[in-house]
Design a protein around this motif. Structure first.
Motif, mmCIF file in Angstrom:
data_model
loop_
_atom_site.group_PDB
_atom_site.id
_atom_site.type_symbol
_atom_site.label_atom_id
_atom_site.label_comp_id
_atom_site.label_asym_id
_atom_site.label_seq_id
_atom_site.Cartn_x
_atom_site.Cartn_y
_atom_site.Cartn_z
ATOM 1 N N LEU A 11 1.054 60.761 97.399
ATOM 2 C CA LEU A 11 2.305 60.665 96.651
ATOM 3 C C LEU A 11 3.489 61.088 97.512
ATOM 4 C CD1 LEU A 11 4.144 60.567 94.087
ATOM 5 C CD2 LEU A 11 3.423 62.926 93.693
ATOM 6 N N GLY A 102 6.196 49.798 91.146
ATOM 7 C CA GLY A 102 5.389 50.866 90.572
ATOM 8 C C GLY A 102 4.630 50.477 89.327
ATOM 9 N N LEU A 105 0.829 50.685 88.906
ATOM 10 C CA LEU A 105 0.091 51.831 88.365
ATOM 11 C C LEU A 105 -0.457 51.527 86.975
ATOM 12 C CD1 LEU A 105 2.643 54.559 89.440
ATOM 13 C CD2 LEU A 105 0.455 54.056 90.531
ATOM 14 N N SER A 108 -3.098 48.573 87.406
ATOM 15 C CA SER A 108 -4.340 49.080 88.002
ATOM 16 C C SER A 108 -5.116 49.951 87.020
ATOM 17 C CB SER A 108 -4.036 49.891 89.264
ATOM 18 O OG SER A 108 -3.500 49.065 90.259
ATOM 19 N N SER A 109 -4.402 50.760 86.247
ATOM 20 C CA SER A 109 -5.069 51.591 85.234
ATOM 21 C C SER A 109 -5.766 50.713 84.200
ATOM 22 C CB SER A 109 -4.061 52.504 84.539
ATOM 23 O OG SER A 109 -3.535 53.432 85.444
ATOM 24 N N ALA A 131 4.558 55.783 81.354
ATOM 25 C CA ALA A 131 4.815 55.147 82.639
ATOM 26 C C ALA A 131 5.578 53.834 82.462
ATOM 27 C CB ALA A 131 3.510 54.905 83.403
#
Length: 140
Positions: A11, A102, A105, A108-109, A131
């Motif tokens: 990160l 971003g 994220l 992908s989750s 998010a």
């Protein structure tokens, strides 16, 4: 170090990439985005080769592994994603490009949950929702 500590290192390090690439690929003089990708990823290749050699890991032993085709496909997606990301950073503001990028994220989750049988908890659902809201608020 465990996965959490490695994730924090990732990160912190990766947070510097977009501003540095954005600065290098805009203004006058500027570096073309694909040249920037070549330079930065060339450094990644040298660093990775160094770590593999230091760890005495065999690459050839895994070239025929049944899961290696997934890595080839991942490499193709990575190439497209990074090249597109660098081009976007050279054309638009970092503060807008990064949140859009971003969104991976969230995607992908969702892939992990739906295709890799990872658990979906109320906390994960709330986190993904937050998010998505954060990405929307920062990118608009």
């Amino acid at each position: 170090m465990g996965y959490f500590q490695w994730a924090l290192v990732a990160l912190l390090a990766y947070s510097a990439v977009a501003p540095l690439v954005g600065f290098a690929t805009t203004g006058d003089p500027k570096v073309p985005s694909f040249v920037a990708a070549l330079i930065t990823n060339g450094i990644l290749i040298v660093a990775t080769i160094s770590v593999v050699l230091y760890e005495r890991q065999s690459v050839t032993a895994y070239l025929g592994n049944p899961k290696t085709p997934y890595l080839y496909l991942a490499g193709l997606f990575l190439a497209v994603g990074i090249l597109a990301y660098y081009r976007a950073l050279s054309l638009g503001p970092v503060s807008t490009v990064v949140p859009i990028f971003g969104t991976f994220l969230v995607v992908s989750s969702a892939v992990g949950i739906f295709f890799l049988n990872e658990s979906l908890t109320a906390r994960k659902t709330a986190g993904i929702g937050c998010a998505m809201l954060g990405i929307y608020l920062v990118s608009t």
